[in-house]
Design a protein around this motif. Sequence first.
Motif, PDB file in Angstrom:
ATOM      1  N   MET A   1       0.835  -1.194   0.000  1.00 29.52           N
ATOM      2  CA  MET A   1       0.000   0.000   0.000  1.00 29.52           C
ATOM      3  C   MET A   1       0.871   1.245   0.000  1.00 29.52           C
ATOM      4  O   MET A   1       1.892   1.295   0.696  1.00 29.52           O
ATOM      5  N   LEU A   2       0.486   2.225  -0.785  1.00 32.20           N
ATOM      6  CA  LEU A   2       1.169   3.510  -0.779  1.00 32.20           C
ATOM      7  C   LEU A   2       0.356   4.514   0.021  1.00 32.20           C
ATOM      8  O   LEU A   2      -0.862   4.587  -0.097  1.00 32.20           O
ATOM      9  N   GLU A   3       1.051   5.267   0.853  1.00 31.62           N
ATOM     10  CA  GLU A   3       0.424   6.341   1.618  1.00 31.62           C
ATOM     11  C   GLU A   3       0.969   7.654   1.081  1.00 31.62           C
ATOM     12  O   GLU A   3       2.181   7.899   1.137  1.00 31.62           O
ATOM     13  N   ILE A   4       0.082   8.474   0.519  1.00 32.39           N
ATOM     14  CA  ILE A   4       0.505   9.710  -0.130  1.00 32.39           C
ATOM     15  C   ILE A   4      -0.037  10.905   0.635  1.00 32.39           C
ATOM     16  O   ILE A   4      -1.241  11.033   0.845  1.00 32.39           O
ATOM     17  N   HIS A   5       0.874  11.777   1.050  1.00 30.16           N
ATOM     18  CA  HIS A   5       0.503  13.027   1.704  1.00 30.16           C
ATOM     19  C   HIS A   5       0.822  14.145   0.722  1.00 30.16           C
ATOM     20  O   HIS A   5       1.989  14.412   0.431  1.00 30.16           O
ATOM     21  N   LEU A   6      -0.213  14.782   0.191  1.00 33.17           N
ATOM     22  CA  LEU A   6      -0.025  15.848  -0.791  1.00 33.17           C
ATOM     23  C   LEU A   6      -0.285  17.192  -0.127  1.00 33.17           C
ATOM     24  O   LEU A   6      -1.389  17.468   0.329  1.00 33.17           O
ATOM     25  N   PHE A   7       0.760  18.009  -0.076  1.00 31.99           N
ATOM     26  CA  PHE A   7       0.669  19.317   0.565  1.00 31.99           C
ATOM     27  C   PHE A   7       0.293  20.353  -0.488  1.00 31.99           C
ATOM     28  O   PHE A   7       0.997  20.508  -1.490  1.00 31.99           O
ATOM     29  N   VAL A   8      -0.811  21.039  -0.254  1.00 29.97           N
ATOM     30  CA  VAL A   8      -1.379  21.888  -1.311  1.00 29.97           C
ATOM     31  C   VAL A   8      -1.673  23.299  -0.840  1.00 29.97           C
ATOM     32  O   VAL A   8      -1.927  23.548   0.338  1.00 29.97           O
ATOM     33  N   ASN A   9      -1.617  24.202  -1.795  1.00 28.24           N
ATOM     34  CA  ASN A   9      -2.156  25.543  -1.619  1.00 28.24           C
ATOM     35  C   ASN A   9      -3.610  25.474  -2.059  1.00 28.24           C
ATOM     36  O   ASN A   9      -3.881  25.263  -3.247  1.00 28.24           O
ATOM     37  N   PRO A  10      -4.579  25.643  -1.172  1.00 25.80           N
ATOM     38  CA  PRO A  10      -5.983  25.475  -1.558  1.00 25.80           C
ATOM     39  C   PRO A  10      -6.475  26.488  -2.585  1.00 25.80           C
ATOM     40  O   PRO A  10      -7.539  26.291  -3.175  1.00 25.80           O
ATOM     41  N   LEU A  11      -5.712  27.553  -2.832  1.00 30.87           N
ATOM     42  CA  LEU A  11      -6.086  28.535  -3.840  1.00 30.87           C
ATOM     43  C   LEU A  11      -5.159  28.491  -5.052  1.00 30.87           C
ATOM     44  O   LEU A  11      -5.176  29.405  -5.878  1.00 30.87           O
ATOM     45  N   GLY A  12      -4.376  27.429  -5.179  1.00 29.18           N
ATOM     46  CA  GLY A  12      -3.426  27.336  -6.277  1.00 29.18           C
ATOM     47  C   GLY A  12      -3.898  26.406  -7.381  1.00 29.18           C
ATOM     48  O   GLY A  12      -4.325  25.281  -7.112  1.00 29.18           O
ATOM     49  N   SER A  13      -3.801  26.851  -8.628  1.00 27.83           N
ATOM     50  CA  SER A  13      -4.247  26.017  -9.746  1.00 27.83           C
ATOM     51  C   SER A  13      -3.346  24.813  -9.947  1.00 27.83           C
ATOM     52  O   SER A  13      -3.800  23.725 -10.320  1.00 27.83           O
ATOM     53  N   ARG A  14      -2.049  24.967  -9.697  1.00 26.51           N
ATOM     54  CA  ARG A  14      -1.113  23.837  -9.813  1.00 26.51           C
ATOM     55  C   ARG A  14      -1.493  22.728  -8.838  1.00 26.51           C
ATOM     56  O   ARG A  14      -1.534  21.550  -9.187  1.00 26.51           O
TER      57      ARG A  14
ATOM     58  N   VAL B   1       4.721  13.593  -0.131  1.00 32.59           N
ATOM     59  CA  VAL B   1       5.565  12.675   0.628  1.00 32.59           C
ATOM     60  C   VAL B   1       4.899  11.314   0.553  1.00 32.59           C
ATOM     61  O   VAL B   1       3.721  11.173   0.904  1.00 32.59           O
ATOM     62  N   VAL B   2       5.649  10.332   0.077  1.00 35.55           N
ATOM     63  CA  VAL B   2       5.092   9.007  -0.200  1.00 35.55           C
ATOM     64  C   VAL B   2       5.745   7.972   0.700  1.00 35.55           C
ATOM     65  O   VAL B   2       6.977   7.914   0.815  1.00 35.55           O
ATOM     66  N   PHE B   3       4.911   7.156   1.327  1.00 40.52           N
ATOM     67  CA  PHE B   3       5.389   6.039   2.125  1.00 40.52           C
ATOM     68  C   PHE B   3       4.851   4.747   1.524  1.00 40.52           C
ATOM     69  O   PHE B   3       3.697   4.680   1.102  1.00 40.52           O
ATOM     70  N   ASP B   4       5.704   3.732   1.475  1.00 37.84           N
ATOM     71  CA  ASP B   4       5.291   2.405   1.038  1.00 37.84           C
ATOM     72  C   ASP B   4       5.147   1.549   2.294  1.00 37.84           C
ATOM     73  O   ASP B   4       6.063   1.497   3.119  1.00 37.84           O
ATOM     74  N   SER B   5       4.011   0.889   2.452  1.00 39.33           N
ATOM     75  CA  SER B   5       3.765   0.096   3.660  1.00 39.33           C
ATOM     76  C   SER B   5       4.800  -1.013   3.845  1.00 39.33           C
ATOM     77  O   SER B   5       5.014  -1.494   4.951  1.00 39.33           O
ATOM     78  N   LYS B   6       5.475  -1.406   2.769  1.00 39.85           N
ATOM     79  CA  LYS B   6       6.502  -2.439   2.863  1.00 39.85           C
ATOM     80  C   LYS B   6       7.818  -1.873   3.373  1.00 39.85           C
ATOM     81  O   LYS B   6       8.688  -2.615   3.804  1.00 39.85           O
ATOM     82  N   GLN B   7       7.956  -0.535   3.286  1.00 40.03           N
ATOM     83  CA  GLN B   7       9.194   0.111   3.690  1.00 40.03           C
ATOM     84  C   GLN B   7       8.867   1.355   4.509  1.00 40.03           C
ATOM     85  O   GLN B   7       9.182   2.469   4.116  1.00 40.03           O
ATOM     86  N   LEU B   8       8.217   1.175   5.641  1.00 37.88           N
ATOM     87  CA  LEU B   8       7.717   2.314   6.397  1.00 37.88           C
ATOM     88  C   LEU B   8       8.820   3.186   6.984  1.00 37.88           C
ATOM     89  O   LEU B   8       8.569   4.309   7.406  1.00 37.88           O
TER      90      LEU B   8
ATOM     91  N   PHE C   1       9.520   9.243   0.815  1.00 31.90           N
ATOM     92  CA  PHE C   1      10.107   9.819  -0.382  1.00 31.90           C
ATOM     93  C   PHE C   1       9.424  11.144  -0.712  1.00 31.90           C
ATOM     94  O   PHE C   1       8.205  11.215  -0.817  1.00 31.90           O
ATOM     95  N   LEU C   2      10.247  12.163  -0.843  1.00 33.90           N
ATOM     96  CA  LEU C   2       9.760  13.520  -1.054  1.00 33.90           C
ATOM     97  C   LEU C   2       9.793  13.858  -2.539  1.00 33.90           C
ATOM     98  O   LEU C   2      10.840  13.737  -3.183  1.00 33.90           O
ATOM     99  N   LEU C   3       8.649  14.259  -3.080  1.00 38.20           N
ATOM    100  CA  LEU C   3       8.569  14.656  -4.489  1.00 38.20           C
ATOM    101  C   LEU C   3       8.147  16.109  -4.571  1.00 38.20           C
ATOM    102  O   LEU C   3       6.982  16.437  -4.334  1.00 38.20           O
ATOM    103  N   ASN C   4       9.105  16.975  -4.860  1.00 41.59           N
ATOM    104  CA  ASN C   4       8.770  18.373  -5.103  1.00 41.59           C
ATOM    105  C   ASN C   4       8.119  18.496  -6.475  1.00 41.59           C
ATOM    106  O   ASN C   4       8.400  17.722  -7.385  1.00 41.59           O
ATOM    107  N   ASN C   5       7.247  19.481  -6.626  1.00 44.26           N
ATOM    108  CA  ASN C   5       6.546  19.679  -7.906  1.00 44.26           C
ATOM    109  C   ASN C   5       5.920  18.369  -8.372  1.00 44.26           C
ATOM    110  O   ASN C   5       6.144  17.904  -9.490  1.00 44.26           O
ATOM    111  N   PHE C   6       5.136  17.793  -7.499  1.00 46.43           N
ATOM    112  CA  PHE C   6       4.517  16.492  -7.752  1.00 46.43           C
ATOM    113  C   PHE C   6       3.740  16.467  -9.062  1.00 46.43           C
ATOM    114  O   PHE C   6       3.067  17.423  -9.419  1.00 46.43           O
ATOM    115  N   ASP C   7       3.870  15.364  -9.774  1.00 46.89           N
ATOM    116  CA  ASP C   7       2.987  15.116 -10.901  1.00 46.89           C
ATOM    117  C   ASP C   7       2.717  13.620 -11.017  1.00 46.89           C
ATOM    118  O   ASP C   7       3.439  12.787 -10.479  1.00 46.89           O
ATOM    119  N   TYR C   8       1.668  13.338 -11.712  1.00 49.32           N
ATOM    120  CA  TYR C   8       1.121  11.987 -11.853  1.00 49.32           C
ATOM    121  C   TYR C   8       2.136  11.010 -12.442  1.00 49.32           C
ATOM    122  O   TYR C   8       2.396   9.946 -11.888  1.00 49.32           O
TER     123      TYR C   8
END
Length: 211
Positions: free
Chosen positions: A1-14, A157-164, A168-175
Motif C-alpha cells: 500500500m502507498l500512503e501519499i501526503h499531498l501538501f497543497v495551496n488550496p487557492l493554487g491552480s497547480r 511525501v510518499v510512504f510504502d507500507s513495505k518500507q515504512l 520519499f519527497l517529491l517536489n513539484n509532484f505530478d502523476y
Amino acid sequence: MLEIHLFVNPLGSRCFRCERDVLKIDHQLNTKINYRFIPFFNMATIQQTIEFYHLDPRSLAVRQNVSNTIYRVILDYMAASFQGKKRGRQFLLMLQNALIKEDSNYNDSLVKDIASQSKLDLEMFLEDRHSNLAKKAFHQDQQFAKSLEVTKPATAVVFDSKQLQYGFLLNNFDYETLITAYKNKQLENDLSIATFVKNYQSHPLTKTMQK
C-alpha cells in the motif's frame, strides 16, 4: 500500500491539478492507495496566490486578505473532513473549482452552497468551521509539514507500507513521476530520500504537466 501526503495551496491552480492527479493513481497501480490532501500555509503559498491572481504584491491589505482567505478555506476543509475524509476531499475540490476555475468570490454563501452540494450536515459544518477543533487540526497539519521538512506547496511525501522506515519527497509532484517511480521500483529501501529527490529533480518527468 502507498500512503501519499499531498501538501497543497488550496487557492493554487497547480495544486488543484495535483489533487486530481492523485485521485487517478489507484486506477494505474496494482496496490492500495491511501491519500491525504494537507493544506499548506506559509509565505510561499501567500506569494504564489498573489501571483496567480495578478494582485498587487506591494499592498499590505491585499496580502492580509489573501492570507485570511487561505486560512478560512483551510478551516472550512478541516470542518468538512470531520464528516469523513472522502467528503472533505470532495468539498475541497468543489470549492477550489468554484474559486479557481469559475472565478467565484469566496464568501459564506458560496461555502454553504458547496457544503450542501457535498452532502455535509450543514448545521454541524457551520459550527465546526469556527471551532477550536478545526484550528487545532490546522496547526497539527502545519507541524506535520514542518516535521517532514516540506517548504512549498505541490509537494508529495510518499510512504510504502513495505518500507515504512523510508519516506520519499517529491517536489513539484505530478502523476507520471510517481507512476514511473513505483513501476520502476524506485520506492525501494536501498534508495535514500536524498538520492530519490536528486534523481527526480533532474528527471524530465518532473516538469509541470501541460493539461
